[in-house]
Design an enzyme around this catalytic site. Structure first.
Site, short mmCIF file in Angstrom:
data_model
loop_
_atom_site.label_atom_id
_atom_site.label_comp_id
_atom_site.label_asym_id
_atom_site.label_seq_id
_atom_site.Cartn_x
_atom_site.Cartn_y
_atom_site.Cartn_z
N GLY A 277 0.87 -1.19 0.00
CA GLY A 277 0.00 0.00 0.00
C GLY A 277 0.90 1.23 0.00
O GLY A 277 0.66 2.19 0.72
N GLY A 278 1.93 1.18 -0.82
CA GLY A 278 3.01 2.19 -0.77
C GLY A 278 2.64 3.54 -1.33
O GLY A 278 3.42 4.47 -1.22
N ASP A 300 0.35 -1.29 -4.86
CA ASP A 300 -0.84 -0.46 -4.59
C ASP A 300 -1.79 -0.71 -5.74
O ASP A 300 -1.55 -1.58 -6.58
CB ASP A 300 -0.45 1.04 -4.49
N ASP A 331 -3.81 -5.99 -4.67
CA ASP A 331 -4.76 -5.71 -3.60
C ASP A 331 -4.31 -6.51 -2.38
O ASP A 331 -4.19 -7.73 -2.44
CB ASP A 331 -6.16 -6.17 -4.07
N HIS A 351 -3.69 1.56 10.34
CA HIS A 351 -4.63 2.46 11.02
C HIS A 351 -5.87 2.74 10.17
O HIS A 351 -6.85 3.28 10.67
CB HIS A 351 -3.92 3.76 11.46
#
Ligand code: SAM
Length: 456
Positions: A277-278, A300, A331, A351
């Site tokens: 998820g860079g 990503d 994903d 988060h």
């Protein structure tokens, strides 16, 4: 005989004086002047590095906490609470000033400032209204009203300056205005637009809870999760702004802070660092610039990776040319295809998600991990607001000095249903996904920690 209230104020005043003395000593020792509020911020000024001294940082936290506690004690409580309920106007005005490129326009004119008619001209905005926008901000120490209706940049407003392009270009080619910038304006506009609109629906979703309906869904009239919504063609600008804004958020910290925790240099040459998820991969880029023998994989969504390719092409083309960076559409809720990673790095990912969703992400990584693979989670570890104060009578968590922890908690809740976690919270999700918490680095000069996991 002073009353208890006055005694508390005297103790707060003592903390302020003592902390100021500390700051003065450090700056004097370094033979540097304390940067002025009236002058633009220059991150390359050596005096800025002095502020990162842990002693100075603690003194600043003490002063921020003590001054806000003093104001809260002394002000009219009704006015204070009513004013706080209108604080959203500050966000609105900040976005307006940023999108009208005011800081860029004021860069050239220096401390003399510019009349609001000339500030408003490139965007054809109403000068009277813009003056009111800038006056509200100047009242909160963002911009300076030099003489009536004449405004100049100051230390705070200058961080919105893209420094990348002349103002005419910014107005004429709005879709490109954030490319190549530090990303601070992009972050500010993302928060004061996407998040602000979502946050307005917080109470509605509290009172009328429905599964999968977040403040974001109400605000944007969509049932899609935010990241799916962002991938739509018509949201290209929002998506690009988020990616560039993520880079801008790094500017809230010292430039080399990523090197004060996990030892990236200890990874052997040719090791693969996977940025999960860079986004645009700006952090992996900083690491690779210092350790060019590391192979980088940025994962990503395809369309987000378009922004990554622009950034790397502009800022670190040699790593592309040598085939040392790969942009991989993936994903992270699907099985992880990369089986040889030395490190899976996740910055600002967990988060965004509930515990159950985090366990899914971490389990996919665990299934692809070698016995030697390390997991590096880069996030804030949220402190409780209770406990024994480090400096009574200050709040135990330093109050407004630590506001970012609790503000980001609501950013991730309102658009994603996510949560900032305590260390126990991280330990819990790691354990459930069969990772073991190995160690935690609390990076000096940073609110972020590096939480390192190894296969359990
Ligand atoms: C808060 S941003 C963090 C970006 C980056 N790690 C950083 O620190 O700048 C979250 C990133 O997760 C990506 N993302 C969200 N859902 C994802 C998914 N299911 N698979 C892969 N990436 C995803 C988003 O596109 C976005 O780039």
């Amino acid at each position: 005989m002073p009353t208890t209230g006055l005694l508390t104020l005297r103790r707060l005043s003592g903390i302020i004086t003592e902390s100021l003395d500390t700051i003065e000593q450090v700056y004097t020792h370094a033979k540097m002047p304390l940067p002025s509020l009236d002058a633009p911020f220059d991150p390359a000024d050596p005096a800025e590095a002095v502020r990162q001294d842990p002693v100075v940082m603690t003194a600043i936290l003490n002063i921020m906490a003590a001054t806000s506690q003093m104001s809260a004690t002394l002000c009219n409580p009704v006015a204070a609470v009513v004013n706080t309920s209108m604080a959203f106007h500050i966000s609105s005005c900040l976005r307006a000033a940023s999108e009208l490129d005011v800081a860029d326009i004021l860069r050239e004119v220096g401390p003399e400032g510019l009349h609001v008619k000339d500030i408003a001209a490139p965007s054809n905005a109403d000068p009277g209204l813009l003056a009111r926008v800038l006056r509200l901000l100047a009242t909160h120490n963002i911009f300076r009203e030099v003489t009536p209706d004449v405004f100049a940049n100051n230390r705070l407003s200058s961080v919105l300056d893209s420094k990348a392009k002349p103002p005419g270009v910014l107005v004429e080619r709005r879709g490109e205005r954030l490319i190549g910038t530090s990303g601070v304006a992009a972050a500010v506009e993302f928060f004061s637009d996407d998040i602000f609109k979502s946050s307005a629906w917080l109470t509605d979703t509290l009172l009328e809870q429905k599964d999968g309906v977040l403040p974001f869904n109400k605000a944007f009239g969509t049932e899609e999760p935010v990241f799916v919504y962002m991938q739509r063609e018509e949201n290209t600008y929002r998506r690009l702004r988020l990616g560039i804004g993520m880079q801008g958020m790094s500017q809230t910290e010292a430039p080399d802070v990523i090197f004060t925790g996990f030892d990236w240099g200890a990874l052997s040459a040719g090791s693969t660092l996977a940025d999960i998820g860079g986004g645009h991969g700006h952090l992996a880029m900083s690491i690779a610039q210092k350790h060019p023998n590391l192979r980088i994989v940025i994962q990503d969504f395809e369309r987000t990776l378009d922004g990554a390719k622009i950034l790397w092409k502009n800022s670190f083309p040699t790593h592309i040319e040598s085939g040392m960076v790969e942009f991989q559409a993936h994903d992270f809720f699907d099985p992880q295809p990369l089986k040889n990673a030395a490190v899976f790095m996740l910055r600002f990912i967990l988060h965004d998600w509930s515990d159950a969703r985090c366990v899914d992400i971490l389990q996919n990584l665990r299934d692809a991990a070698q016995p030697s693979t390390q997991l590096v989670i880069i996030e804030r570890i949220i402190p409780f607001a209770t406990g024994r104060p480090r400096r009574p009578p200050l709040l135990p968590n330093w109050g407004v000095g630590m506001a970012a922890f609790y503000l980001y908690d609501f950013d991730v809740h309102t658009i994603l249903g996510g949560v900032e976690r305590t260390l126990g919270g991280f330990n819990n999700i790691l354990r459930r996904a069969h990772w073991k918490l190995d160690c935690v680095y609390h990076c000096v000069g940073s609110e972020l920690s590096h939480i390192v996991g190894v296969p359990a």
